[in-house]
Scaffold this motif. Structure first.
Motif, short mmCIF file in Angstrom:
data_model
loop_
_atom_site.label_atom_id
_atom_site.label_comp_id
_atom_site.label_asym_id
_atom_site.label_seq_id
_atom_site.Cartn_x
_atom_site.Cartn_y
_atom_site.Cartn_z
N PRO A 151 69.74 139.29 66.86
CA PRO A 151 68.47 138.43 67.41
C PRO A 151 68.20 137.42 68.47
N SER A 152 67.65 136.51 69.15
CA SER A 152 68.20 135.34 69.21
C SER A 152 67.95 134.51 68.05
N TRP A 153 67.29 135.14 67.27
CA TRP A 153 66.78 133.63 66.64
C TRP A 153 67.82 133.64 66.20
N VAL A 154 68.62 133.89 65.53
CA VAL A 154 70.43 133.87 65.01
C VAL A 154 71.10 132.86 65.39
N ILE A 155 71.30 133.43 66.68
CA ILE A 155 72.08 131.78 68.26
C ILE A 155 71.03 130.42 67.31
N GLY B 212 82.31 128.35 64.90
CA GLY B 212 82.60 128.65 66.21
C GLY B 212 83.87 127.70 66.94
N ILE B 213 84.88 127.96 66.35
CA ILE B 213 85.44 127.28 65.95
C ILE B 213 87.16 127.95 67.31
N PHE B 214 86.71 129.19 66.82
CA PHE B 214 87.54 130.53 67.38
C PHE B 214 87.77 131.31 68.60
N PHE B 215 85.89 131.58 67.94
CA PHE B 215 85.31 131.73 69.11
C PHE B 215 84.23 131.54 69.70
N SER B 216 83.40 132.18 70.76
CA SER B 216 81.93 131.84 71.15
C SER B 216 81.09 132.10 70.44
N ILE B 217 80.15 131.26 69.52
CA ILE B 217 78.88 132.24 68.93
C ILE B 217 77.74 133.06 69.61
N PRO B 218 78.04 132.60 71.34
CA PRO B 218 76.39 133.56 71.26
C PRO B 218 77.30 134.60 71.41
N ASP B 219 78.88 134.65 72.45
CA ASP B 219 79.60 135.67 73.07
C ASP B 219 79.58 136.84 71.75
N LYS B 220 80.15 136.19 70.41
CA LYS B 220 80.26 136.78 68.78
C LYS B 220 78.65 137.90 68.18
N LEU B 221 77.76 137.28 69.03
CA LEU B 221 76.44 137.26 68.27
C LEU B 221 75.69 138.83 69.43
N ALA B 222 75.70 138.73 70.32
CA ALA B 222 75.63 139.27 71.79
C ALA B 222 76.47 140.30 71.35
#
Length: 296
Positions: free
Chosen positions: A232-236, A217-227
């Motif tokens: 599913p939330s468990w992946v985050i 998640g250096i170049f992007f927001s992990i929560p935003d990308k997964l959303a």
């Protein structure tokens, strides 16, 4: 010489050593005694780290100025590639600071591990000449990278202060860096031992850390990308267990006002857990091979 004769010679040598109170010079000391020896060598660790920094830039025309230029140039390249060309900056306030913070934190761990993996193998002449706790060498490498991190963070604070303003939450960068340093010490000790007996590990590490780079998640927001992918939330929560992601996240929380919108869940507890596990496990793992370094 027969086996019986060898056994007799060994027994005679052991008896002679016991008689005169002699001990093996390369014997592994007790763990707590080993830590006390390391503390007694703290000045050597710091001086060795400074010497390495000087030697690294001695041949360059700009000298130690490269300590400032290198992280800035790296951040500029990644901003061009990811922020502008690939559009990962979309929806993230103050993306340059967001990206640079992630790069600085990741590079601190990456270089500690990579350089530390060669700490023993490249200093064999010193190890075979002097008696000292071998952990001083990988620890000196971490101190060297920590000095670089201080310079990098100074640059980042100027950037954030100019764009977002100064805030009291900046004080949280101190425990954030402390936790990451504990993690780096443990990982560097682990890879220092691995690099001593598995010399190919230094060749594999660049590929391992490069994969780690793109997954943290250096170049992007992990929560935003997964959303955006309807994950599913468990992946985050699973991806938040990545230690580098946790250290990047808590550093961004300390410095960036808008990062709470992109923060990972449970980043502080995860960062603390990894710091303790890595540091304790790394010290024990390295210490258990103390009497084997320098052989062969």
């Amino acid at each position: 010489m027969s086996t019986a004769a060898e056994s007799a010679t060994t027994a005679d040598a052991a008896a002679l050593a016991e008689r005169y109170g002699l001990s093996k010079s390369a014997a592994r000391p007790p763990f707590w005694g080993y830590l006390r020896e390391l503390w007694g060598r703290r000045q050597f660790i710091y001086s060795y780290a400074r010497a390495r920094t000087y030697a690294l830039y001695a041949g360059a025309r700009l000298g130690s100025v490269w300590q400032i230029l290198t992280p800035l140039l790296n951040a500029g390249v990644y901003y061009l590639a990811f922020g502008l060309l690939l559009g990962t900056a979309k929806g993230i306030a103050n993306y340059p600071a967001f990206l640079i913070c992630g790069m600085f934190v990741f590079t601190y761990t990456q270089r500690s591990m990579t350089e530390g993996s060669r700490a023993i193998s490249t200093n064999m002449s010193l190890i075979r000449t002097l008696h000292f706790p071998r952990a001083t060498l990988p620890l000196a490498y971490v101190v060297n990278e920590l000095n670089q991190m201080f310079i990098s963070m100074g640059i980042l604070l100027v950037l954030v202060g100019a764009t977002d303003g100064v805030a009291w939450r900046w004080a949280l960068i101190v425990p954030a860096l402390l936790l990451q340093t504990m993690f780096n010490i443990g990982m560097t000790l682990i890879f220092a031992r691995l690099g001593t007996f598995l010399t190919d590990i230094s060749q594999l590490l660049p590929f391992i850390t490069r994969t780690w780079l793109y997954a943290s998640g250096i170049f992007f927001s992990i929560p935003d990308k997964l959303a955006s992918l309807d994950a599913p939330s468990w992946v985050i929560h699973a991806l938040a267990l990545n230690p580098i992601s946790a250290y990047i996240d808590i550093a961004r929380r300390a410095l960036l006002d808008e990062h709470s919108k992109h923060a990972l869940p449970n980043a502080w507890p995860i960062a603390i857990g990894w710091a303790v596990v890595a540091m304790v496990g790394g010290f024990i793992y390295f210490w258990r091979a103390e009497d084997r370094y320098g052989r062969g």
